[in-house]
Scaffold this motif. Structure first.
Motif, PDB file in Angstrom:
ATOM      1  N   GLN A  23       0.642  -1.408  -0.047  1.00 53.61           N
ATOM      2  CA  GLN A  23      -0.053   0.081   0.039  1.00 53.61           C
ATOM      3  C   GLN A  23       0.696   1.142   0.135  1.00 53.61           C
ATOM      4  OE1 GLN A  23      -0.154  -2.407   2.644  1.00 53.61           O
ATOM      5  NE2 GLN A  23      -0.383  -1.576   4.333  1.00 53.61           N
ATOM      6  N   ASP A  24       2.075   1.094   0.254  1.00 56.24           N
ATOM      7  CA  ASP A  24       3.167   2.375   0.075  1.00 56.24           C
ATOM      8  C   ASP A  24       3.685   2.396  -0.966  1.00 56.24           C
ATOM      9  OD1 ASP A  24       2.753   2.725   2.927  1.00 56.24           O
ATOM     10  OD2 ASP A  24       4.359   1.396   3.512  1.00 56.24           O
ATOM     11  N   ALA A  25       3.480   1.802  -1.941  1.00 59.96           N
ATOM     12  CA  ALA A  25       4.225   1.608  -3.255  1.00 59.96           C
ATOM     13  C   ALA A  25       3.918   2.897  -4.191  1.00 59.96           C
ATOM     14  CB  ALA A  25       3.953   0.382  -3.982  1.00 59.96           C
ATOM     15  N   VAL A  26       2.474   2.914  -4.307  1.00 62.65           N
ATOM     16  CA  VAL A  26       1.988   4.153  -5.037  1.00 62.65           C
ATOM     17  C   VAL A  26       2.293   5.445  -4.393  1.00 62.65           C
ATOM     18  CG1 VAL A  26      -0.124   5.291  -6.249  1.00 62.65           C
ATOM     19  CG2 VAL A  26       0.365   2.655  -6.352  1.00 62.65           C
ATOM     20  N   PRO A  27       2.011   5.700  -3.507  1.00 64.60           N
ATOM     21  CA  PRO A  27       2.432   7.193  -2.687  1.00 64.60           C
ATOM     22  C   PRO A  27       3.807   7.388  -2.810  1.00 64.60           C
ATOM     23  CG  PRO A  27       1.327   5.774  -0.978  1.00 64.60           C
ATOM     24  CD  PRO A  27       1.166   5.031  -2.216  1.00 64.60           C
ATOM     25  N   LEU A  28       4.750   6.223  -2.682  1.00 60.01           N
ATOM     26  CA  LEU A  28       5.881   6.395  -2.477  1.00 60.01           C
ATOM     27  C   LEU A  28       6.351   6.886  -3.862  1.00 60.01           C
ATOM     28  CD1 LEU A  28       8.779   4.422  -0.792  1.00 60.01           C
ATOM     29  CD2 LEU A  28       9.131   5.029  -3.049  1.00 60.01           C
ATOM     30  N   ASP A  34       6.941  13.461  -8.107  1.00 57.97           N
ATOM     31  CA  ASP A  34       6.652  15.018  -7.720  1.00 57.97           C
ATOM     32  C   ASP A  34       7.753  15.758  -7.456  1.00 57.97           C
ATOM     33  OD1 ASP A  34       3.834  14.459  -8.359  1.00 57.97           O
ATOM     34  OD2 ASP A  34       3.467  14.256  -6.331  1.00 57.97           O
ATOM     35  N   GLY A  35       9.035  14.998  -6.900  1.00 57.16           N
ATOM     36  CA  GLY A  35      10.121  15.701  -6.516  1.00 57.16           C
ATOM     37  C   GLY A  35      10.881  15.777  -7.683  1.00 57.16           C
ATOM     38  N   GLY A  36      10.842  15.187  -8.620  1.00 57.64           N
ATOM     39  CA  GLY A  36      11.380  15.297  -9.900  1.00 57.64           C
ATOM     40  C   GLY A  36      12.287  14.067 -10.383  1.00 57.64           C
ATOM     41  N   VAL A  37      12.039  13.076  -9.642  1.00 55.74           N
ATOM     42  CA  VAL A  37      13.066  11.840  -9.782  1.00 55.74           C
ATOM     43  C   VAL A  37      11.699  10.833 -10.753  1.00 55.74           C
ATOM     44  CG1 VAL A  37      14.177  10.066  -8.792  1.00 55.74           C
ATOM     45  CG2 VAL A  37      14.522  12.267  -8.354  1.00 55.74           C
ATOM     46  N   LYS A  38      12.108  10.675 -11.816  1.00 56.68           N
ATOM     47  CA  LYS A  38      11.087   9.881 -12.771  1.00 56.68           C
ATOM     48  C   LYS A  38      11.563   8.513 -12.757  1.00 56.68           C
ATOM     49  CE  LYS A  38       8.620  13.684 -13.647  1.00 56.68           C
ATOM     50  NZ  LYS A  38       7.356  14.002 -13.206  1.00 56.68           N
ATOM     51  N   ILE A  39      12.218   7.632 -12.003  1.00 55.30           N
ATOM     52  CA  ILE A  39      12.758   6.435 -11.977  1.00 55.30           C
ATOM     53  C   ILE A  39      12.721   5.892 -10.645  1.00 55.30           C
ATOM     54  CG2 ILE A  39      15.323   7.147 -11.865  1.00 55.30           C
ATOM     55  CD1 ILE A  39      15.754   4.898 -14.070  1.00 55.30           C
ATOM     56  N   ILE A  40      12.762   4.422 -10.764  1.00 55.88           N
ATOM     57  CA  ILE A  40      12.887   3.751  -9.321  1.00 55.88           C
ATOM     58  C   ILE A  40      13.301   2.252  -9.794  1.00 55.88           C
ATOM     59  CG2 ILE A  40      10.275   3.062  -9.557  1.00 55.88           C
ATOM     60  CD1 ILE A  40      10.489   3.437  -6.553  1.00 55.88           C
ATOM     61  N   GLU A  41      14.249   2.039  -8.735  1.00 51.91           N
ATOM     62  CA  GLU A  41      14.879   0.848  -8.910  1.00 51.91           C
ATOM     63  C   GLU A  41      14.365  -0.106  -7.290  1.00 51.91           C
ATOM     64  OE1 GLU A  41      18.679  -1.858  -7.549  1.00 51.91           O
ATOM     65  OE2 GLU A  41      19.184   0.056  -8.839  1.00 51.91           O
ATOM     66  N   ALA A 189       7.749   4.265   6.917  1.00 54.72           N
ATOM     67  CA  ALA A 189       6.840   3.751   7.888  1.00 54.72           C
ATOM     68  C   ALA A 189       6.037   5.041   8.302  1.00 54.72           C
ATOM     69  CB  ALA A 189       7.924   3.306   9.194  1.00 54.72           C
ATOM     70  N   ALA A 190       6.436   6.002   8.375  1.00 55.78           N
ATOM     71  CA  ALA A 190       5.413   7.174   8.960  1.00 55.78           C
ATOM     72  C   ALA A 190       4.809   7.851   7.921  1.00 55.78           C
ATOM     73  CB  ALA A 190       6.248   8.411   9.512  1.00 55.78           C
ATOM     74  N   LYS A 191       4.965   7.147   6.691  1.00 59.12           N
ATOM     75  CA  LYS A 191       4.170   7.602   5.461  1.00 59.12           C
ATOM     76  C   LYS A 191       4.464   9.146   5.091  1.00 59.12           C
ATOM     77  CE  LYS A 191       0.830   4.000   6.066  1.00 59.12           C
ATOM     78  NZ  LYS A 191       1.827   3.064   5.328  1.00 59.12           N
ATOM     79  N   ASP A 192       5.720   9.670   5.362  1.00 58.72           N
ATOM     80  CA  ASP A 192       5.908  11.038   5.146  1.00 58.72           C
ATOM     81  C   ASP A 192       6.366  11.414   3.809  1.00 58.72           C
ATOM     82  OD1 ASP A 192       6.714  13.515   5.444  1.00 58.72           O
ATOM     83  OD2 ASP A 192       8.225  13.316   7.247  1.00 58.72           O
ATOM     84  N   TRP A 193       5.348  11.229   2.896  1.00 59.65           N
ATOM     85  CA  TRP A 193       5.627  11.411   1.522  1.00 59.65           C
ATOM     86  C   TRP A 193       6.320  12.731   1.191  1.00 59.65           C
ATOM     87  CZ3 TRP A 193       5.896   6.483   1.317  1.00 59.65           C
ATOM     88  CH2 TRP A 193       4.769   5.722   1.687  1.00 59.65           C
ATOM     89  N   ALA A 194       5.782  13.741   2.015  1.00 55.71           N
ATOM     90  CA  ALA A 194       6.452  15.079   1.776  1.00 55.71           C
ATOM     91  C   ALA A 194       7.864  15.174   1.928  1.00 55.71           C
ATOM     92  CB  ALA A 194       5.541  16.053   2.687  1.00 55.71           C
ATOM     93  N   ARG A 195       8.193  14.308   2.985  1.00 55.67           N
ATOM     94  CA  ARG A 195       9.924  14.407   3.302  1.00 55.67           C
ATOM     95  C   ARG A 195      10.527  13.541   1.963  1.00 55.67           C
ATOM     96  NH1 ARG A 195      14.445  16.055   4.606  1.00 55.67           N
ATOM     97  NH2 ARG A 195      15.862  14.736   5.471  1.00 55.67           N
ATOM     98  N   ILE A 196       9.968  12.580   1.331  1.00 49.32           N
ATOM     99  CA  ILE A 196      10.551  12.004   0.383  1.00 49.32           C
ATOM    100  C   ILE A 196      10.492  12.692  -0.958  1.00 49.32           C
ATOM    101  CG2 ILE A 196       9.949   9.923  -1.364  1.00 49.32           C
ATOM    102  CD1 ILE A 196       9.573   8.202   1.307  1.00 49.32           C
ATOM    103  N   ARG A 197       9.427  13.446  -1.094  1.00 46.83           N
ATOM    104  CA  ARG A 197       9.639  14.546  -2.324  1.00 46.83           C
ATOM    105  C   ARG A 197      10.553  15.522  -2.216  1.00 46.83           C
ATOM    106  NH1 ARG A 197       4.445  15.423  -1.805  1.00 46.83           N
ATOM    107  NH2 ARG A 197       4.332  16.901  -0.629  1.00 46.83           N
ATOM    108  N   VAL A 198      10.843  16.045  -1.119  1.00 46.30           N
ATOM    109  CA  VAL A 198      12.004  17.087  -0.670  1.00 46.30           C
ATOM    110  C   VAL A 198      13.301  16.432  -1.228  1.00 46.30           C
ATOM    111  CG1 VAL A 198      13.330  18.302   1.235  1.00 46.30           C
ATOM    112  CG2 VAL A 198      10.908  18.320   0.763  1.00 46.30           C
TER     113      VAL A 198
END
Length: 208
Positions: A23-28, A34-41, A189-198
Motif C-alpha cells: 500500500q506504500d508503493a504508489v504514494p512513494l 513529484d520531486g522530479g525523480v522519474k525512475i525507481i529501482e 514507515a511514517a508515510k511521510d511522503w512530503a519528506r521523500i518529495r523533498v
C-alpha cells in the motif's frame, strides 16, 4: 538487445527502494516523481515486492520502474511479467546475464572488478552497475577504470549519500548514481511522503 543508456539518463540519481507494504508503493512512487525523480529501482528483497512493482507500473506510469536485486533467471522473468521496464543485478554470472538479455528490456548488470567489466563487455553491454561502490573503491577506483576502459558508463550504487554523490557524478564514466537515501525507512514507515518529495527534489538538482 535493449539499450540501457536511456535508463541512465533519466535522473542523476536512481532511488534504490525496498517496500515492505504494497500500500506504500504508489504514494512513494508519486512522491519521487513529484520531486522530479522519474525512475525507481525496486528491490526484490521482500515477499510482496512483485505486487508493489506491478502497482507502480500500473498506477504511476510517469515513473520508469525497474527491478533490482535480480539473482536468478526466474526473478528476472517474474519482474518483467509484473511490469519492470529494466533489470538490475548486484553481480552477474554468464547464465543470469544471458537470461536477462533474452527478455528484451534494458539490463544493468552489477560489476565490481575490471575482469567483471570486461566479461560484460564481451556480451555487448557498455552500461553497468558498479556495486558495492563505496567498499569496492569509490570514485578513485572508477576513475582508474576509466583510463583503460573509457567507453563504459556506470551507475555506482552502495554507500552513496547526497553528500558523496557529486564525487561520483563529476567522473566522465559515471552517468548517474543509485541511492537509498531518498526513501529512508523511517519516512516510509511514517508515510511521510512530503519528506521523500523533498529528498527527491534535492537529488534531482544534482544534475551537472
Amino acid at each position: 538487445m535493449a539499450d540501457a543508456s536511456a535508463v541512465l539518463n533519466v535522473s542523476p540519481v536512481i532511488p534504490v527502494v525496498t517496500i515492505d507494504e504494497p500500500q506504500d508503493a504508489v504514494p512513494l512512487a508519486r512522491a519521487l516523481a513529484d520531486g522530479g525523480v522519474k525512475i525507481i529501482e525496486l528491490t526484490l528483497r521482500t515477499e510482496s515486492a512483485l505486487t508493489s512493482l506491478k502497482l507502480i507500473a500500473t498506477e504511476v506510469p510517469e515513473i520508469l520502474v525497474g527491478a533490482g536485486t535480480i539473482l536468478t533467471p526466474a526473478q528476472a522473468d517474474a519482474a518483467v511479467a509484473a511490469g519492470a521496464r529494466f533489470l538490475v543485478s548486484p553481480g552477474v554470472t554468464p547464465a543470469l546475464l544471458s537470461s536477462m538479455l533474452a527478455l528484451d528490456v534494458p539490463v544493468l548488470p552489477g560489476v565490481a572488478t575490471v575482469g567483471e567489466v570486461m566479461a560484460v563487455l564481451e556480451q555487448g553491454l557498455d552500461t553497468m552497475k558498479f556495486f558495492p561502490a563505496g567498499p569496492a573503491g569509490g570514485p578513485g577506483y572508477l576513475s582508474a577504470i576509466g583510463a583503460p576502459i573509457p567507453h563504459v558508463r556506470f551507475c555506482p550504487t552502495g554507500g552513496i549519500s547526497l553528500a558523496t554523490a557529486p564525487d561520483y557524478l563529476k567522473l566522465p564514466n559515471v552517468a548517474c548514481v543509485g541511492g537509498s537515501w531518498l526513501t529512508p525507512a523511517a519516512a516510509v514507515a511514517a508515510k511521510d511522503w512530503a519528506r521523500i518529495r523533498v529528498l527527491a527534489s534535492e537529488a534531482a538538482r544534482l544534475g551537472r
